[in-house]
Design a protein around this motif. Structure first.
Motif, PDB file in Angstrom:
ATOM      1  N   GLN A 110       0.839  -1.196   0.000  1.00  0.00           N
ATOM      2  CA  GLN A 110       0.000   0.000   0.000  1.00  0.00           C
ATOM      3  C   GLN A 110       0.872   1.242   0.000  1.00  0.00           C
ATOM      4  O   GLN A 110       2.034   1.217   0.404  1.00  0.00           O
ATOM      5  CB  GLN A 110      -0.899   0.023   1.236  1.00  0.00           C
ATOM      6  CG  GLN A 110      -0.149   0.108   2.569  1.00  0.00           C
ATOM      7  CD  GLN A 110      -1.077   0.091   3.759  1.00  0.00           C
ATOM      8  OE1 GLN A 110      -2.154   0.662   3.728  1.00  0.00           O
ATOM      9  NE2 GLN A 110      -0.657  -0.568   4.839  1.00  0.00           N
ATOM     10  N   LEU A 138      -3.685  -3.686   5.270  1.00  0.00           N
ATOM     11  CA  LEU A 138      -3.601  -2.711   4.194  1.00  0.00           C
ATOM     12  C   LEU A 138      -4.872  -1.874   4.182  1.00  0.00           C
ATOM     13  O   LEU A 138      -5.976  -2.393   4.370  1.00  0.00           O
ATOM     14  CB  LEU A 138      -3.424  -3.398   2.837  1.00  0.00           C
ATOM     15  CG  LEU A 138      -2.222  -4.343   2.686  1.00  0.00           C
ATOM     16  CD1 LEU A 138      -2.184  -4.923   1.274  1.00  0.00           C
ATOM     17  CD2 LEU A 138      -0.914  -3.645   3.016  1.00  0.00           C
ATOM     18  N   ASN A 194      -6.382   2.497  -0.850  1.00  0.00           N
ATOM     19  CA  ASN A 194      -5.280   2.285  -1.801  1.00  0.00           C
ATOM     20  C   ASN A 194      -4.464   1.085  -1.336  1.00  0.00           C
ATOM     21  O   ASN A 194      -3.782   1.131  -0.339  1.00  0.00           O
ATOM     22  CB  ASN A 194      -4.412   3.543  -1.930  1.00  0.00           C
ATOM     23  CG  ASN A 194      -3.338   3.663  -0.879  1.00  0.00           C
ATOM     24  OD1 ASN A 194      -2.143   3.520  -1.145  1.00  0.00           O
ATOM     25  ND2 ASN A 194      -3.749   3.906   0.371  1.00  0.00           N
ATOM     26  N   HIS A 195      -4.586  -0.018  -2.031  1.00  0.00           N
ATOM     27  CA  HIS A 195      -3.802  -1.196  -1.683  1.00  0.00           C
ATOM     28  C   HIS A 195      -3.710  -2.113  -2.898  1.00  0.00           C
ATOM     29  O   HIS A 195      -4.577  -2.094  -3.767  1.00  0.00           O
ATOM     30  CB  HIS A 195      -4.412  -1.941  -0.490  1.00  0.00           C
ATOM     31  CG  HIS A 195      -5.755  -2.524  -0.749  1.00  0.00           C
ATOM     32  ND1 HIS A 195      -6.907  -1.765  -0.863  1.00  0.00           N
ATOM     33  CD2 HIS A 195      -6.158  -3.822  -0.915  1.00  0.00           C
ATOM     34  CE1 HIS A 195      -7.940  -2.549  -1.075  1.00  0.00           C
ATOM     35  NE2 HIS A 195      -7.518  -3.799  -1.123  1.00  0.00           N
ATOM     36  N   ASP A 212     -11.157  -4.205   4.538  1.00  0.00           N
ATOM     37  CA  ASP A 212      -9.729  -4.127   4.248  1.00  0.00           C
ATOM     38  C   ASP A 212      -8.909  -4.891   5.286  1.00  0.00           C
ATOM     39  O   ASP A 212      -8.032  -5.686   4.936  1.00  0.00           O
ATOM     40  CB  ASP A 212      -9.265  -2.666   4.151  1.00  0.00           C
ATOM     41  CG  ASP A 212      -9.752  -1.789   5.299  1.00  0.00           C
ATOM     42  OD1 ASP A 212     -10.473  -2.291   6.200  1.00  0.00           O
ATOM     43  OD2 ASP A 212      -9.430  -0.581   5.298  1.00  0.00           O
ATOM     44  N   SER A 233      -6.736  -8.432   4.517  1.00  0.00           N
ATOM     45  CA  SER A 233      -5.283  -8.300   4.664  1.00  0.00           C
ATOM     46  C   SER A 233      -4.765  -9.018   5.907  1.00  0.00           C
ATOM     47  O   SER A 233      -3.678  -9.607   5.886  1.00  0.00           O
ATOM     48  CB  SER A 233      -4.865  -6.825   4.674  1.00  0.00           C
ATOM     49  OG  SER A 233      -5.590  -6.077   5.616  1.00  0.00           O
ATOM     50  N   LEU A 260       4.006  -1.126   3.557  1.00  0.00           N
ATOM     51  CA  LEU A 260       3.592   0.251   3.271  1.00  0.00           C
ATOM     52  C   LEU A 260       4.827   1.011   2.813  1.00  0.00           C
ATOM     53  O   LEU A 260       5.871   0.963   3.475  1.00  0.00           O
ATOM     54  CB  LEU A 260       3.000   0.920   4.511  1.00  0.00           C
ATOM     55  CG  LEU A 260       2.583   2.399   4.386  1.00  0.00           C
ATOM     56  CD1 LEU A 260       1.404   2.706   5.314  1.00  0.00           C
ATOM     57  CD2 LEU A 260       3.731   3.366   4.712  1.00  0.00           C
TER      58      LEU A 260
END
Length: 321
Positions: free
Chosen positions: A122, A175, A179-180, A204, A208, A221
């Motif tokens: 991410q 994540l 946005n991932h 999410d 994840s 990240l």
């Protein structure tokens, strides 16, 4: 590596933000293979917007696809539909209201190349909200709500920690949904939970954290892939779905037990306590609404607890438009 971008959308009010998101993708240093828009709530505004942008994407060698979600309004089903269609080695999921810095995709791919064990990556959300006030920060930690830390760790409440100013790539346990990205092959084994209705709150962390605990690779990240999330306050009515959805996921991820139930009650009573503090300070009608909706949702969730445990969330179904 080639990248497929998947953008679920479901709002007549947000197509202007979708325009901004598409423009930021057009400006990427490294272009994706394709951009797939999954429309959860079909409307002419989004359809026309795709028609306008199709030529612009075609001119730079990118395919822009518009798909109506055949499974109805659900963020998780929209993501699963997009993942099935995607042809790239990497599938990048974006919300329809984000702005990517021009090197975003380039920096995401750098992590996959640099760390062979990476299965999910991410970017860094510049305006991610956690309280900076010292007292609120302490309360968030006590009641297991989102707070800033050096890592991306999942709490027993299924809230998470998030780095405030990372300087290097960070290993993660979860994540962020807006946005991932995933390696495409992984999405053949792992799916987003379609029992979550509408906006699918907590989806999410659910996916994840399942990947993280499976120990099949690492999540990262990167602070160099910067993104701005143009999110707006959702309003008190969203609590009607947040509480049952997150309660279901806590029970699913950490298994039904006395300790899990105690943590669930502690977490939501803490949320109610903090909302009461906001009301005492601001004295606004919105704060009263948050308190009322929280109490109502807690009561409904407890009354329908057996349904929540089993993932039968139909009574909470409905996606705000």
């Amino acid at each position: 590596m080639e990248v497929s971008v998947v953008i679920p959308t479901c709002s007549k009010k947000r197509f202007q933000k979708l325009r901004i998101t598409l423009t930021s993708i057009l400006r990427q240093n490294v272009k994706p293979l394709e951009v797939i828009i999954i429309d959860d709530c079909p409307n002419e505004d989004v359809n026309r917007l795709v028609d306008v942008y199709s030529k612009r994407f075609r001119d730079i060698g990118v395919v822009l696809k518009y798909i109506v979600n055949p499974r109805g309004p659900s963020l998780t089903s929209a993501r699963n539909v997009g993942a099935k269609i995607a042809q790239g080695d990497i599938v990048l999921f974006l919300d329809d209201d984000v702005i990517l810095k021009s090197n975003y995709i380039e920096e995401i791919l750098k992590v996959y190349h640099r760390y062979p064990d990476a299965v999910g990556v991410q970017g860094f959300v510049l305006n991610f909200y956690c309280p900076r006030n010292v007292y609120l920060h302490v309360l968030h930690k006590i009641f297991m709500m989102h707070y800033y830390a050096e890592t991306c760790k999942v709490l027993r409440s299924l809230a998470g920690t998030y780095p405030q100013k990372p300087n290097n790539v960070v290993k993660c346990e979860w994540l962020l949904g807006c946005n991932h990205s995933w390696k495409g092959q992984l999405l053949k084994r792992f799916k987003y939970d379609e029992r979550l209705p509408g906006p699918s709150y907590g989806e999410d962390k659910d996916l994840s954290y399942r990947v993280y605990r499976a120990k099949i690779g690492s999540l990262y990240l990167t602070p160099f892939a910067k993104v701005i999330h143009l999110t707006e306050p959702k309003g008190p009515h969203t609590i009607r779905q947040v509480i049952p959805c997150k309660t279901y996921l806590m029970l699913k991820v950490f298994k039904p037990s006395l300790s899990t139930i105690v943590i669930i009650l502690w977490h939501w009573l803490g949320y109610l306590f903090i909302r009461t503090l906001y009301f005492m300070k601001n004295r606004t009608y919105t704060d009263i609404q948050y308190i009322i909706e929280t109490l109502k949702s807690l009561i409904i969730t407890l009354i329908n607890f057996s349904d929540v445990i089993s993932g039968n969330l139909r009574i909470f179904k409905g996606r705000e438009l």
